[in-house]
Design a protein around this motif. Structure first.
Motif, PDB file in Angstrom:
ATOM      1  N   LEU A 128       0.840  -1.203   0.000  1.00 39.04           N
ATOM      2  CA  LEU A 128       0.000   0.000   0.000  1.00 39.04           C
ATOM      3  C   LEU A 128       0.872   1.247   0.000  1.00 39.04           C
ATOM      4  CD1 LEU A 128      -2.630  -0.862   2.753  1.00 39.04           C
ATOM      5  CD2 LEU A 128      -3.068  -0.644   0.322  1.00 39.04           C
ATOM      6  N   THR A 129       0.470   2.248  -0.755  1.00 39.55           N
ATOM      7  CA  THR A 129       1.131   3.542  -0.644  1.00 39.55           C
ATOM      8  C   THR A 129       0.566   4.263   0.571  1.00 39.55           C
ATOM      9  OG1 THR A 129      -0.513   4.687  -1.976  1.00 39.55           O
ATOM     10  CG2 THR A 129       1.359   3.709  -3.154  1.00 39.55           C
ATOM     11  N   GLN A 130       1.263   5.306   1.006  1.00 37.58           N
ATOM     12  CA  GLN A 130       0.754   6.111   2.120  1.00 37.58           C
ATOM     13  C   GLN A 130      -0.623   6.681   1.784  1.00 37.58           C
ATOM     14  OE1 GLN A 130       3.857   8.988   2.688  1.00 37.58           O
ATOM     15  NE2 GLN A 130       5.027   7.654   4.069  1.00 37.58           N
ATOM     16  N   ALA A 131      -0.790   7.114   0.536  1.00 39.12           N
ATOM     17  CA  ALA A 131      -2.065   7.710   0.131  1.00 39.12           C
ATOM     18  C   ALA A 131      -3.192   6.679   0.175  1.00 39.12           C
ATOM     19  CB  ALA A 131      -1.950   8.311  -1.262  1.00 39.12           C
ATOM     20  N   GLN A 132      -2.905   5.458  -0.272  1.00 40.20           N
ATOM     21  CA  GLN A 132      -3.940   4.415  -0.246  1.00 40.20           C
ATOM     22  C   GLN A 132      -4.335   4.080   1.181  1.00 40.20           C
ATOM     23  OE1 GLN A 132      -1.741   1.535  -2.527  1.00 40.20           O
ATOM     24  NE2 GLN A 132      -2.841   1.983  -4.422  1.00 40.20           N
ATOM     25  N   LEU A 133      -3.334   3.986   2.071  1.00 45.64           N
ATOM     26  CA  LEU A 133      -3.636   3.685   3.468  1.00 45.64           C
ATOM     27  C   LEU A 133      -4.439   4.822   4.100  1.00 45.64           C
ATOM     28  CD1 LEU A 133      -3.314   1.886   5.952  1.00 45.64           C
ATOM     29  CD2 LEU A 133      -1.153   3.060   6.426  1.00 45.64           C
ATOM     30  N   ALA A 134      -4.025   6.053   3.816  1.00 43.68           N
ATOM     31  CA  ALA A 134      -4.721   7.217   4.388  1.00 43.68           C
ATOM     32  C   ALA A 134      -6.183   7.230   3.950  1.00 43.68           C
ATOM     33  CB  ALA A 134      -4.025   8.505   3.951  1.00 43.68           C
ATOM     34  N   GLN A 135      -6.417   6.882   2.683  1.00 37.46           N
ATOM     35  CA  GLN A 135      -7.784   6.872   2.169  1.00 37.46           C
ATOM     36  C   GLN A 135      -8.620   5.808   2.889  1.00 37.46           C
ATOM     37  OE1 GLN A 135      -8.171   5.853  -1.999  1.00 37.46           O
ATOM     38  NE2 GLN A 135      -9.782   7.367  -2.274  1.00 37.46           N
ATOM     39  N   ARG A 136      -8.011   4.643   3.144  1.00 35.55           N
ATOM     40  CA  ARG A 136      -8.752   3.555   3.796  1.00 35.55           C
ATOM     41  C   ARG A 136      -9.158   3.899   5.225  1.00 35.55           C
ATOM     42  NH1 ARG A 136      -6.440  -2.365   2.036  1.00 35.55           N
ATOM     43  NH2 ARG A 136      -6.283  -1.957  -0.195  1.00 35.55           N
ATOM     44  N   GLY A 195      -9.254   7.101   6.431  1.00 35.19           N
ATOM     45  CA  GLY A 195      -9.865   8.414   6.538  1.00 35.19           C
ATOM     46  C   GLY A 195      -8.996   9.470   7.188  1.00 35.19           C
ATOM     47  N   CYS A 196      -7.738   9.541   6.768  1.00 34.81           N
ATOM     48  CA  CYS A 196      -6.896  10.647   7.253  1.00 34.81           C
ATOM     49  C   CYS A 196      -6.078  11.178   6.089  1.00 34.81           C
ATOM     50  CB  CYS A 196      -6.005  10.192   8.408  1.00 34.81           C
ATOM     51  SG  CYS A 196      -4.659   9.087   7.926  1.00 34.81           S
ATOM     52  N   GLN A 197      -5.243  12.169   6.351  1.00 29.81           N
ATOM     53  CA  GLN A 197      -4.425  12.777   5.309  1.00 29.81           C
ATOM     54  C   GLN A 197      -3.157  11.955   5.079  1.00 29.81           C
ATOM     55  OE1 GLN A 197      -5.127  15.724   3.509  1.00 29.81           O
ATOM     56  NE2 GLN A 197      -7.141  15.389   4.446  1.00 29.81           N
ATOM     57  N   GLN A 198      -2.731  11.882   3.805  1.00 35.69           N
ATOM     58  CA  GLN A 198      -1.481  11.202   3.480  1.00 35.69           C
ATOM     59  C   GLN A 198      -0.314  11.837   4.236  1.00 35.69           C
ATOM     60  OE1 GLN A 198       1.002  12.673   1.051  1.00 35.69           O
ATOM     61  NE2 GLN A 198       2.397  11.024   1.540  1.00 35.69           N
ATOM     62  N   SER A 199      -0.351  13.157   4.382  1.00 33.39           N
ATOM     63  CA  SER A 199       0.756  13.843   5.062  1.00 33.39           C
ATOM     64  C   SER A 199       0.860  13.402   6.523  1.00 33.39           C
ATOM     65  CB  SER A 199       0.577  15.357   4.971  1.00 33.39           C
ATOM     66  OG  SER A 199      -0.675  15.733   5.498  1.00 33.39           O
ATOM     67  N   ALA A 200      -0.276  13.079   7.137  1.00 32.80           N
ATOM     68  CA  ALA A 200      -0.251  12.633   8.533  1.00 32.80           C
ATOM     69  C   ALA A 200       0.383  11.246   8.643  1.00 32.80           C
ATOM     70  CB  ALA A 200      -1.670  12.622   9.107  1.00 32.80           C
ATOM     71  N   VAL A 201       0.051  10.373   7.695  1.00 30.52           N
ATOM     72  CA  VAL A 201       0.679   9.042   7.671  1.00 30.52           C
ATOM     73  C   VAL A 201       2.180   9.201   7.479  1.00 30.52           C
ATOM     74  CG1 VAL A 201       0.860   6.860   6.419  1.00 30.52           C
ATOM     75  CG2 VAL A 201      -1.395   7.904   6.799  1.00 30.52           C
ATOM     76  N   SER A 202       2.548  10.102   6.568  1.00 34.82           N
ATOM     77  CA  SER A 202       3.963  10.335   6.275  1.00 34.82           C
ATOM     78  C   SER A 202       4.713  10.810   7.522  1.00 34.82           C
ATOM     79  CB  SER A 202       4.043  11.373   5.148  1.00 34.82           C
ATOM     80  OG  SER A 202       5.380  11.667   4.850  1.00 34.82           O
ATOM     81  N   MET A 203       4.116  11.747   8.239  1.00 36.76           N
ATOM     82  CA  MET A 203       4.764  12.274   9.450  1.00 36.76           C
ATOM     83  C   MET A 203       4.872  11.188  10.520  1.00 36.76           C
ATOM     84  SD  MET A 203       3.481  16.202   9.921  1.00 36.76           S
ATOM     85  CE  MET A 203       1.738  15.954   9.643  1.00 36.76           C
ATOM     86  N   MET A 204       3.800  10.409  10.676  1.00 32.81           N
ATOM     87  CA  MET A 204       3.832   9.337  11.668  1.00 32.81           C
ATOM     88  C   MET A 204       4.958   8.364  11.331  1.00 32.81           C
ATOM     89  SD  MET A 204       2.996   5.892  12.038  1.00 32.81           S
ATOM     90  CE  MET A 204       1.757   5.509  10.780  1.00 32.81           C
TER      91      MET A 204
END
Ligand code: ZN
Ligand code: ZN
Length: 178
Positions: free
Chosen positions: A22-30, A32-41
């Motif tokens: 999964l990309t960060q964007a795909q996970l974020a979409q699943r 319900g958060c922002q891709q940037s938040a996943v990236s920072m985490m």
């Protein structure tokens, strides 16, 4: 879940996401958060996501965060023929430049199939714009919605042009080894 969420947990979630393809964007979409938040985490900022969001991510990835004894379920993702890019801003396949003071990254587009992980850094390759889902075209930004394909986790503390210039020299040196 009232235990501490640690940097080790951040690394655990990042590894599980990559293993699932999964990309960060795909996970974020699943979740319900922002891709940037996943990236920072994933970069180790333990407070980037609310505890509920972290739990949704752990559940989505099949990860037990404390004293994990079972390994995450690995999904098989079949790549569709097309173009892909690495979403990791620190990857040498992503070349930074500055337009009007804004730092952008020009990804070296990779062909798929041929693998679903970046050959340089192991990140999961993205085959679509993380914002609108349009197929990947050449360039730094999506031609459909204008969103940059790759965004920096944190802005460099140095002046953007100087930072990008120094980074491009590092990347050129790295490519000279190939
Ligand atoms: Zn990469
Ligand atoms: Zn787009």
């Amino acid at each position: 879940m009232d235990k501490e969420f640690s940097i080790a947990n951040c690394e655990q979630l990042r590894a599980a996401r990559r293993a699932k393809g999964l990309t960060q964007a795909q996970l974020a979409q699943r979740v319900g958060c922002q891709q940037s938040a996943v990236s920072m985490m994933e970069a180790g900022r333990v407070t980037a996501l609310a505890p509920e969001t972290r739990e949704r991510i752990a559940a989505e990835l099949g990860v037990v965060l404390a004293g994990a004894t079972e390994s995450p379920v690995v999904a098989v993702v079949v790549p569709v023929a097309g173009r892909a890019f690495c979403t990791e801003p620190d990857c040498p396949t992503n070349v930074p430049f500055v337009v009007s003071g804004v730092l952008l990254f020009w990804p070296r587009v990779q062909a798929v199939p041929g693998g679903r992980h970046c050959a340089a850094c192991g990140e999961v390759l993205a085959q679509a714009c993380g914002k609108c889902g349009a197929p990947v075209a050449a360039g730094a930004c999506c031609r459909d919605c204008g969103t940059p394909y790759v965004s920096a986790v944190a802005l460099p503390t140095a002046e953007p042009n100087a930072w990008a210039e120094a980074r491009r020299q590092q990347i050129a040196a790295w490519r000279a080894l190939l």
